[in-house]
Design a protein around this motif. Sequence first.
Motif, PDB file in Angstrom:
ATOM      1  N   ARG A 127      -4.517   3.743  -4.662  1.00 54.72           N
ATOM      2  CA  ARG A 127      -5.175   3.121  -3.506  1.00 54.72           C
ATOM      3  C   ARG A 127      -6.690   3.133  -3.682  1.00 54.72           C
ATOM      4  O   ARG A 127      -7.361   2.148  -3.405  1.00 54.72           O
ATOM      5  CB  ARG A 127      -4.811   3.851  -2.212  1.00 54.72           C
ATOM      6  N   SER A 128      -7.214   4.267  -4.154  1.00 55.08           N
ATOM      7  CA  SER A 128      -8.656   4.355  -4.399  1.00 55.08           C
ATOM      8  C   SER A 128      -9.082   3.364  -5.469  1.00 55.08           C
ATOM      9  O   SER A 128     -10.098   2.680  -5.324  1.00 55.08           O
ATOM     10  CB  SER A 128      -9.049   5.770  -4.832  1.00 55.08           C
ATOM     11  N   ASP A 129      -8.304   3.283  -6.542  1.00 53.09           N
ATOM     12  CA  ASP A 129      -8.613   2.332  -7.617  1.00 53.09           C
ATOM     13  C   ASP A 129      -8.606   0.903  -7.096  1.00 53.09           C
ATOM     14  O   ASP A 129      -9.453   0.092  -7.476  1.00 53.09           O
ATOM     15  CB  ASP A 129      -7.621   2.462  -8.774  1.00 53.09           C
ATOM     16  N   LEU A 130      -7.651   0.589  -6.221  1.00 54.60           N
ATOM     17  CA  LEU A 130      -7.569  -0.743  -5.634  1.00 54.60           C
ATOM     18  C   LEU A 130      -8.827  -1.052  -4.827  1.00 54.60           C
ATOM     19  O   LEU A 130      -9.401  -2.141  -4.945  1.00 54.60           O
ATOM     20  CB  LEU A 130      -6.321  -0.874  -4.766  1.00 54.60           C
ATOM     21  N   LEU A 131      -9.288  -0.083  -4.039  1.00 55.80           N
ATOM     22  CA  LEU A 131     -10.523  -0.285  -3.271  1.00 55.80           C
ATOM     23  C   LEU A 131     -11.714  -0.522  -4.194  1.00 55.80           C
ATOM     24  O   LEU A 131     -12.539  -1.398  -3.936  1.00 55.80           O
ATOM     25  CB  LEU A 131     -10.801   0.911  -2.360  1.00 55.80           C
ATOM     26  N   PHE A 132     -11.798   0.259  -5.279  1.00 59.19           N
ATOM     27  CA  PHE A 132     -12.896   0.074  -6.227  1.00 59.19           C
ATOM     28  C   PHE A 132     -12.831  -1.311  -6.873  1.00 59.19           C
ATOM     29  O   PHE A 132     -13.847  -1.970  -7.062  1.00 59.19           O
ATOM     30  CB  PHE A 132     -12.894   1.163  -7.312  1.00 59.19           C
ATOM     31  N   LEU A 188       0.823  -1.217   0.000  1.00 58.58           N
ATOM     32  CA  LEU A 188       0.000   0.000   0.000  1.00 58.58           C
ATOM     33  C   LEU A 188       0.854   1.262   0.000  1.00 58.58           C
ATOM     34  O   LEU A 188       0.505   2.258  -0.635  1.00 58.58           O
ATOM     35  CB  LEU A 188      -0.939  -0.003   1.203  1.00 58.58           C
ATOM     36  N   ASP A 189       1.991   1.229   0.717  1.00 59.65           N
ATOM     37  CA  ASP A 189       2.872   2.401   0.780  1.00 59.65           C
ATOM     38  C   ASP A 189       3.452   2.746  -0.585  1.00 59.65           C
ATOM     39  O   ASP A 189       3.803   3.905  -0.833  1.00 59.65           O
ATOM     40  CB  ASP A 189       4.001   2.167   1.785  1.00 59.65           C
ATOM     41  N   GLY A 190       3.551   1.766  -1.461  1.00 60.48           N
ATOM     42  CA  GLY A 190       4.092   2.005  -2.793  1.00 60.48           C
ATOM     43  C   GLY A 190       3.081   2.563  -3.783  1.00 60.48           C
ATOM     44  O   GLY A 190       3.428   2.853  -4.922  1.00 60.48           O
ATOM     45  N   LEU A 191       1.832   2.721  -3.349  1.00 58.90           N
ATOM     46  CA  LEU A 191       0.776   3.215  -4.235  1.00 58.90           C
ATOM     47  C   LEU A 191       0.493   4.692  -4.001  1.00 58.90           C
ATOM     48  O   LEU A 191       0.525   5.171  -2.865  1.00 58.90           O
ATOM     49  CB  LEU A 191      -0.518   2.422  -4.001  1.00 58.90           C
ATOM     50  N   ARG A 192       0.184   5.394  -5.075  1.00 61.99           N
ATOM     51  CA  ARG A 192      -0.284   6.782  -4.948  1.00 61.99           C
ATOM     52  C   ARG A 192      -1.717   6.751  -4.424  1.00 61.99           C
ATOM     53  O   ARG A 192      -2.372   5.717  -4.427  1.00 61.99           O
ATOM     54  CB  ARG A 192      -0.230   7.475  -6.313  1.00 61.99           C
ATOM     55  N   ASP A 193      -2.224   7.900  -3.985  1.00 57.64           N
ATOM     56  CA  ASP A 193      -3.588   7.971  -3.448  1.00 57.64           C
ATOM     57  C   ASP A 193      -4.620   7.483  -4.456  1.00 57.64           C
ATOM     58  O   ASP A 193      -5.534   6.741  -4.109  1.00 57.64           O
ATOM     59  CB  ASP A 193      -3.926   9.405  -3.011  1.00 57.64           C
ATOM     60  N   SER A 194      -4.443   7.891  -5.715  1.00 53.59           N
ATOM     61  CA  SER A 194      -5.404   7.469  -6.744  1.00 53.59           C
ATOM     62  C   SER A 194      -5.332   5.965  -6.967  1.00 53.59           C
ATOM     63  O   SER A 194      -6.349   5.308  -7.214  1.00 53.59           O
ATOM     64  CB  SER A 194      -5.164   8.218  -8.051  1.00 53.59           C
TER      65      SER A 194
END
Length: 140
Positions: free
Chosen positions: A34-39, A26-32
Amino acid sequence: MNDDQFDALVDDATHAVNTLIPNTVLDGLRDSERSDLLFQINDALTPILREAIDRTDSDNPTRASTIAALICELLETHAKKCDESGDCKDDRPPHVISEIHGTSANIDSIASCDIQTGTQIYLVLGDRSAFRITVEAVST
């Protein structure tokens, strides 16, 4: 189970799965991202949980999500048949052909997402056009 209860179940399951992902990922992901991953987690869990709920609720009529899944499966099957036809790649017909408008394209991706009023199918074609198809129940 009503729609609000189902939505809460999917949200809880999405967040439960998200907590299983190591922080190093998760730390390696940008905010967008992370949001895409949740979606993506939410979209993956929705049909699985819907099917489980539908199997246990015998008074439940066919839902828009079921019809949307059917439409997606039909499109995917059609694309697969086109991809498997012909002797070589140049002989294969495009997935989408409009003789009236003189256009053709291949399907790049298909996704679906439940919304409050039904289910939306997202269809992206190889010619960079994208479509949103809404499936809504008109009677129950």
